[in-house]
Design a protein around this motif. Structure first.
Motif, mmCIF file in Angstrom:
data_model
loop_
_atom_site.group_PDB
_atom_site.id
_atom_site.type_symbol
_atom_site.label_atom_id
_atom_site.label_comp_id
_atom_site.label_asym_id
_atom_site.label_seq_id
_atom_site.Cartn_x
_atom_site.Cartn_y
_atom_site.Cartn_z
ATOM 1 N N ARG A 52 50.816 53.642 35.973
ATOM 2 C CA ARG A 52 50.544 54.590 36.999
ATOM 3 C C ARG A 52 50.235 53.977 38.310
ATOM 4 O O ARG A 52 49.659 54.530 39.266
ATOM 5 C CB ARG A 52 49.448 55.546 36.458
ATOM 6 N N ALA A 53 50.090 52.581 38.300
ATOM 7 C CA ALA A 53 49.721 52.079 39.405
ATOM 8 C C ALA A 53 50.186 50.632 39.535
ATOM 9 O O ALA A 53 51.032 50.126 38.622
ATOM 10 C CB ALA A 53 48.047 51.616 39.620
ATOM 11 N N ASP A 54 50.677 49.867 40.708
ATOM 12 C CA ASP A 54 51.062 48.771 40.996
ATOM 13 C C ASP A 54 50.465 47.824 40.322
ATOM 14 O O ASP A 54 49.260 47.705 40.423
ATOM 15 C CB ASP A 54 51.163 48.460 42.558
ATOM 16 N N ALA A 55 51.345 47.134 39.798
ATOM 17 C CA ALA A 55 50.812 45.563 38.935
ATOM 18 C C ALA A 55 49.941 44.768 40.043
ATOM 19 O O ALA A 55 48.771 44.348 39.680
ATOM 20 C CB ALA A 55 51.872 44.968 38.322
ATOM 21 N N SER A 56 50.279 44.545 41.177
ATOM 22 C CA SER A 56 49.629 43.776 42.232
ATOM 23 C C SER A 56 48.297 44.324 42.531
ATOM 24 O O SER A 56 47.289 43.495 42.685
ATOM 25 C CB SER A 56 50.258 43.526 43.389
ATOM 26 N N ARG A 57 48.337 45.398 42.605
ATOM 27 C CA ARG A 57 46.716 46.302 42.756
ATOM 28 C C ARG A 57 45.846 46.086 41.785
ATOM 29 O O ARG A 57 44.487 45.454 41.700
ATOM 30 C CB ARG A 57 47.088 47.725 43.219
ATOM 31 N N LEU A 58 46.118 46.443 40.396
ATOM 32 C CA LEU A 58 45.323 46.446 39.150
ATOM 33 C C LEU A 58 45.054 44.791 38.888
ATOM 34 O O LEU A 58 43.963 44.663 38.298
ATOM 35 C CB LEU A 58 46.269 46.905 38.138
ATOM 36 N N GLY A 59 46.049 43.891 39.267
ATOM 37 C CA GLY A 59 45.862 42.475 38.941
ATOM 38 C C GLY A 59 44.448 41.818 39.253
ATOM 39 O O GLY A 59 43.823 41.149 38.865
ATOM 40 N N VAL A 60 44.093 42.491 40.668
ATOM 41 C CA VAL A 60 42.802 41.978 41.137
ATOM 42 C C VAL A 60 41.542 42.539 40.334
ATOM 43 O O VAL A 60 40.632 41.822 40.404
ATOM 44 C CB VAL A 60 42.782 42.654 42.731
ATOM 45 N N LEU A 61 41.557 43.674 39.532
ATOM 46 C CA LEU A 61 40.574 43.961 38.772
ATOM 47 C C LEU A 61 40.036 42.977 37.659
ATOM 48 O O LEU A 61 39.390 43.037 36.942
ATOM 49 C CB LEU A 61 40.858 45.249 38.257
ATOM 50 N N GLU A 62 41.201 42.083 37.072
ATOM 51 C CA GLU A 62 40.970 41.111 36.488
ATOM 52 C C GLU A 62 39.869 40.298 36.664
ATOM 53 O O GLU A 62 39.019 40.004 35.834
ATOM 54 C CB GLU A 62 42.261 40.261 36.087
ATOM 55 N N TYR A 63 39.276 40.218 37.980
ATOM 56 C CA TYR A 63 38.192 39.508 38.431
ATOM 57 C C TYR A 63 36.881 40.137 37.670
ATOM 58 O O TYR A 63 35.780 39.589 37.770
ATOM 59 C CB TYR A 63 38.306 39.379 39.885
ATOM 60 N N THR A 64 36.861 41.151 37.428
ATOM 61 C CA THR A 64 35.785 42.042 36.878
ATOM 62 C C THR A 64 35.336 41.554 35.483
ATOM 63 O O THR A 64 34.143 41.616 35.139
ATOM 64 C CB THR A 64 36.084 43.444 36.771
ATOM 65 N N ALA A 65 36.076 40.843 34.964
ATOM 66 C CA ALA A 65 36.069 40.211 33.480
ATOM 67 C C ALA A 65 34.828 39.104 33.680
ATOM 68 O O ALA A 65 34.183 38.930 32.902
ATOM 69 C CB ALA A 65 37.320 39.620 32.939
ATOM 70 N N PHE A 66 34.951 38.562 34.762
ATOM 71 C CA PHE A 66 33.793 37.610 34.850
ATOM 72 C C PHE A 66 32.711 37.939 34.809
ATOM 73 O O PHE A 66 31.511 37.535 34.526
ATOM 74 C CB PHE A 66 34.092 36.756 36.049
ATOM 75 N N ILE A 67 32.186 39.181 35.440
ATOM 76 C CA ILE A 67 31.064 39.901 35.198
ATOM 77 C C ILE A 67 30.494 40.138 33.854
ATOM 78 O O ILE A 67 29.501 40.007 33.416
ATOM 79 C CB ILE A 67 30.886 41.445 36.082
ATOM 80 N N TRP A 68 31.640 40.705 33.090
ATOM 81 C CA TRP A 68 31.363 40.741 31.656
ATOM 82 C C TRP A 68 31.056 39.520 30.840
ATOM 83 O O TRP A 68 30.164 39.252 29.908
ATOM 84 C CB TRP A 68 32.605 41.328 30.969
ATOM 85 N N ALA A 69 31.634 38.352 31.460
ATOM 86 C CA ALA A 69 31.547 36.934 30.713
ATOM 87 C C ALA A 69 29.996 36.608 31.243
ATOM 88 O O ALA A 69 29.289 35.867 29.972
ATOM 89 C CB ALA A 69 32.470 36.133 31.210
ATOM 90 N N VAL A 70 29.511 36.766 32.240
ATOM 91 C CA VAL A 70 28.130 36.398 32.797
ATOM 92 C C VAL A 70 27.298 37.145 31.759
ATOM 93 O O VAL A 70 26.300 36.586 31.008
ATOM 94 C CB VAL A 70 28.052 36.776 34.091
#
Length: 308
Positions: A243-261
């Motif tokens: 339902r959304a562009d891969a390039s736009r959703l790809g940026v959200l991968e950065y939120t995994a770092f918050i989970w990792a911390v």
């Protein structure tokens, strides 16, 4: 033909739904990664991969049959089989990195994938991300560099192979997610997730059999949790990428770092340093910037099949 229809583009009213689904999926997969890291000292990487996907098959099959989805034909299965080769390489290299590097460092190295997702989406899907997305990618990647400067300077030479494995996983993950976008416009969600787990399990089984170590009762339960988290996480991502562009959703991968911390602190007693927190702040800023507009453009489904 399957009973479940392909996805319709997101409306302006529901434009934030794919973002929320992707963030939830990434969070569940981050918890799964932490569980894998917890088990990594006791098992070979190949066994971690095969058991993750074995239990993934079981949970995905429940969703598949509960939805009354018809079994796909060979023409549908072929591109998923090719995609699963990339998925297995992604999982194997990432799990190896988890076994040799701190959770936050492994995730930081994997954050080259959003840039590659945007690049591959432009080359293969014809997506044209706006300038604010490019700026967000740059901001998030700079945050990754801050983290790496702070943490990898303390790493020993024995972590070099782990760092290389994390980067290999990042490239393969980007390919897998762009191909997921390709198939999400064509196939039902239950079909995509079931076939990914099934083919990945079959591909990794021969190597795992050579390195098998019998888990105890508690470890079997944890492997089942890992498989379930992986399935639900990928269901969320598959729904979002349809339902959304891969390039736009790809940026959200950065939120995994918050989970990792958070997980690193609670489970592995890994205290975030000032550099880690500064990098995380830049990463969050990039994710917010990338999603500052409420409208997500509808994606054009490509005509070509993925894979040879």
């Amino acid at each position: 033909m399957a009973d479940v229809k392909p996805f319709a583009p997101a409306s302006a009213h529901g434009a934030l739904a794919p973002i929320a689904s992707a963030v939830l999926g990434i969070g569940l997969l981050s918890v799964m990664d932490a569980a894998v890291k917890y088990l990594a000292p006791d098992f070979a990487t190949s066994q971690l991969v095969v058991l993750r996907y074995f239990f993934g098959v079981l949970s995905a099959a429940i969703v598949f049959f509960a939805n009354g989805t018809r079994w796909p034909d060979l023409a549908t299965m072929r591109p998923h089989a090719w995609r699963s080769v990339v998925v297995v390489i992604t999982a194997g290299s990432f799990y190896y990195a988890l076994s040799t590097l701190p959770l936050a460092v492994t995730l930081a190295l994997s954050f080259t994938s959003p840039i590659l997702i945007a690049l591959f989406a432009r080359l293969t899907l014809g997506e044209r991300p706006g300038g604010h997305v490019a700026l967000a990618l740059a901001l998030g990647f700079f945050g990754v560099l801050v983290v790496l400067w702070d943490q990898l300077a303390q790493a020993s030479g024995g972590t070099v192979f782990g760092a290389v494995a994390a980067l290999v996983s990042s490239v393969c993950y980007a390919i897998a997610m762009v191909s997921l976008k390709w198939r999400a416009a064509r196939d039902p969600i239950p079909t995509i997730v079931l076939l990914q787990n099934l083919f990945a399990c079959l591909l990794s089984a021969p190597v795992a059999a050579l390195q098998w170590s019998l888990p105890n009762g508690g470890q079997w339960i944890l492997f089942a949790v890992i498989g379930t988290l992986g399935t639900v996480g990928h269901l969320c991502l598959t729904w979002a990428y349809g339902r959304a562009d891969a390039s736009r959703l790809g940026v959200l991968e950065y939120t995994a770092f918050i989970w990792a911390v958070i997980i690193g602190f609670l489970v592995f007693a890994e205290w975030p340093t000032l550099g880690t927190l500064a990098g995380a702040a830049l990463i969050v800023a990039g994710a917010i910037l990338a999603n500052r507009t409420p409208r997500i453009p509808a994606s054009r489904a490509p005509d070509a099949e993925i894979g040879p």
